[in-house]
Design an enzyme around this catalytic site. Structure first.
Site, PDB file in Angstrom:
ATOM      1  CD  GLU A   1      -0.959   0.698   3.653  1.00 31.70           C
ATOM      2  OE1 GLU A   1      -1.443   1.820   3.433  1.00 31.70           O
ATOM      3  OE2 GLU A   1      -1.012   0.135   4.759  1.00 31.70           O
TER       4      GLU A   1
ATOM      5  CE  LYS B   1      -6.379   7.199   6.052  1.00 31.30           C
ATOM      6  NZ  LYS B   1      -6.519   7.395   7.510  1.00 31.30           N
TER       7      LYS B   1
ATOM      8  CB  VAL C   1      -5.645  -1.738   4.406  1.00 32.26           C
ATOM      9  CG1 VAL C   1      -6.135  -3.180   4.322  1.00 32.26           C
ATOM     10  CG2 VAL C   1      -4.303  -1.673   5.132  1.00 32.26           C
TER      11      VAL C   1
ATOM     12  CG  ASP D   1     -12.866   6.396  13.505  1.00 26.29           C
ATOM     13  OD1 ASP D   1     -12.831   5.699  12.465  1.00 26.29           O
ATOM     14  OD2 ASP D   1     -11.973   7.218  13.791  1.00 26.29           O
TER      15      ASP D   1
ATOM     16  CB  SER E   1     -10.726   1.243   9.565  1.00 24.49           C
ATOM     17  OG  SER E   1     -10.076   1.259   8.309  1.00 24.49           O
ATOM     18  CB  ALA E   2     -13.342   2.036   4.742  1.00 20.36           C
ATOM     19  CG  ASP E   3      -8.297  -0.467   6.270  1.00 21.51           C
ATOM     20  OD1 ASP E   3      -8.542   0.177   5.233  1.00 21.51           O
ATOM     21  OD2 ASP E   3      -7.294  -0.268   6.991  1.00 21.51           O
TER      22      ASP E   3
ATOM     23  CE  LYS F   1      -2.555   1.502  13.441  1.00 20.32           C
ATOM     24  NZ  LYS F   1      -2.758   0.867  12.209  1.00 20.32           N
TER      25      LYS F   1
HETATM   26  N1  PSU Z   1      -1.445   1.151  10.060  1.00 19.12           N
HETATM   27  C1  PSU Z   1      -0.167   1.576  10.139  1.00 19.12           C
HETATM   28  N2  PSU Z   1       0.251   2.560   9.332  1.00 19.12           N
HETATM   29  C2  PSU Z   1      -0.589   3.112   8.442  1.00 19.12           C
HETATM   30  C3  PSU Z   1      -1.924   2.630   8.344  1.00 19.12           C
HETATM   31  C4  PSU Z   1      -2.301   1.660   9.183  1.00 19.12           C
HETATM   32  O1  PSU Z   1       0.585   1.076  10.933  1.00 19.12           O
HETATM   33  O2  PSU Z   1      -0.173   4.021   7.741  1.00 19.12           O
HETATM   34  C5  PSU Z   1      -2.846   3.185   7.315  1.00 19.12           C
HETATM   35  C6  PSU Z   1      -3.308   2.071   6.357  1.00 19.12           C
HETATM   36  O3  PSU Z   1      -3.263   2.586   5.059  1.00 19.12           O
HETATM   37  C7  PSU Z   1      -4.736   1.822   6.780  1.00 19.12           C
HETATM   38  C8  PSU Z   1      -5.147   3.196   7.220  1.00 19.12           C
HETATM   39  O4  PSU Z   1      -5.542   1.336   5.746  1.00 19.12           O
HETATM   40  O5  PSU Z   1      -4.025   3.695   7.913  1.00 19.12           O
HETATM   41  C9  PSU Z   1      -6.366   3.142   8.091  1.00 19.12           C
HETATM   42  O6  PSU Z   1      -6.893   4.416   8.204  1.00 19.12           O
HETATM   43  P1  PSU Z   1      -8.341   4.612   8.829  1.00 19.12           P
HETATM   44  O7  PSU Z   1      -8.198   4.182  10.249  1.00 19.12           O
HETATM   45  O8  PSU Z   1      -8.610   6.079   8.676  1.00 19.12           O
HETATM   46  O9  PSU Z   1      -9.269   3.773   8.040  1.00 19.12           O
HETATM   47 MN    MN Z   2     -11.651   6.055  10.675  1.00 12.63          MN
END
Ligand code: PSU
Ligand code: MN
Length: 302
Positions: free
Chosen positions: A25, A87, A107, A139, A141-143, A160
């Site tokens: 990614e 992003k 992701v 909140d 994540s869309a992941d 994490k």
């Molecule tokens: N985890 C990490 N470093 C990152 C990310 C996740 O250790 O940079 C990034 C990845 O691209 C993941 C995104 O898809 O953060 C998730 O963001 P959000 O929580 O806004 O969906």
């Molecule tokens: Mn989010």
């Protein structure tokens, strides 16, 4: 579909000939780490994949297409531009593509592009998940939703510790996303090998993971797979120490009203500063470790 895809010739050749390819990614480059470590890490990750006998395919949105396989210059551009690059998660893709605005893929959007290109495995640091206090902030994540729907396996260092681990596991379970521990029954917590929570299944070899992937998809059990690979022991950070720093970073983000897509990059940067750079060292090492495992799995897929 291919009018939205620009695949690097080396990657295209490998996919066509059923050679192992590993997707990577780019949000981790532009938003997850500072320059120049982001660029150096991204280039070294590609070297690791190559040294294992697979072809790296770093992914971003460039010039109105999903670019699958980046040149060294493109990786440098993403690293130097940092947070100036959008992003890009699932919802952002059509806008950036039609407006020809460059984007660093998360992701979720990297899985989309990998799937469109026919790549089955993807290495990163950590996936997004259910944030702490999601009960009131919503909140998530869309992941996670992408993992529910898109047939790509994601190798990461667990979930994490900035997130709510048990809620993330519940969400994945509801959506039928298996969480596999590589040589571990305990879910790793990114910077540390322990978390106090369990993965669904422990598998002890790349071949077993590859067989699991093939079986899931041959049976038309749609959706992704989380492969949780613990950070190497000599690069891990103390769990209790990290929890303290994370609590501090999360409080600060609340105080400043950080929300939406800014949340994860804010927390990662704050934790890096609070740990005097220690978290970045660990983050880089765990990404290398994940790239190596994803490559080994990719070799077992054929
Ligand atoms: N985890 C990490 N470093 C990152 C990310 C996740 O250790 O940079 C990034 C990845 O691209 C993941 C995104 O898809 O953060 C998730 O963001 P959000 O929580 O806004 O969906
Ligand atoms: Mn989010």
């Amino acid at each position: 579909m291919h009018k939205y895809l620009d695949i690097l010739p080396e990657v295209k050749e490998a996919i066509k000939n059923n050679k192992p390819v590993v997707a990577l990614e780019s949000t981790i480059i532009s938003h997850g780490m500072p320059f120049p470590q982001n660029m150096e890490t991204a280039l070294e990750v590609e070297n690791i994949v190559r040294s294992k006998g697979a072809v790296p395919a770093s992914i971003a949105i460039l010039n109105g297409k999903f670019k699958v396989g980046l040149t060294k210059n493109e990786i440098e551009y993403l690293g130097k531009s940092g947070k100036k690059i959008v992003k890009a998660s699932r919802r952002d893709v059509p806008y950036l593509i039609t407006q020809k605005i460059d984007g660093a893929t998360t992701v979720a959007s990297t899985m989309i592009a990998a799937d469109m290109a026919g790549i089955k495995i993807f290495a990163t640091g950590g996936i997004g998940g259910v944030h702490r206090e999601a009960q009131s902030t919503f909140d998530v994540s869309a992941d996670l939703q992408e993992l529910a729907n898109t047939n790509v396996a994601v190798v990461c260092a667990g979930i994490k510790a900035i997130l709510d681990l048990p809620l993330t596991l519940e969400y994945l379970e509801t959506h039928g996303v298996p969480v596999l521990g590589y040589k571990t029954k305990e879910l790793p917590a990114f910077y540390s090998r322990k978390s106090g929570f369990e993965v669904d299944y422990q598998l002890n070899s790349s071949q077993e993971i590859a067989d699991f992937m093939k079986t899931k998809w041959e049976m038309n059990l749609k959706g992704g797979i989380v492969v949780a690979n613990p950070v190497p022991a000599d690069s891990q950070l103390d769990y209790d120490y990290m929890m303290q720093l994370i609590d501090e970073a999360v409080s600060e983000s609340k105080r400043l009203g950080i929300k939406g897509k800014e949340c994860t990059p804010f927390l990662l940067e704050k934790i890096k500063n609070l740990s005097a750079g220690g978290s970045l060292v660990s983050n880089v090492e765990l990404v290398y470790n994940n790239a190596a495992l994803a490559s080994e799995i990719s070799l077992c897929l054929f």
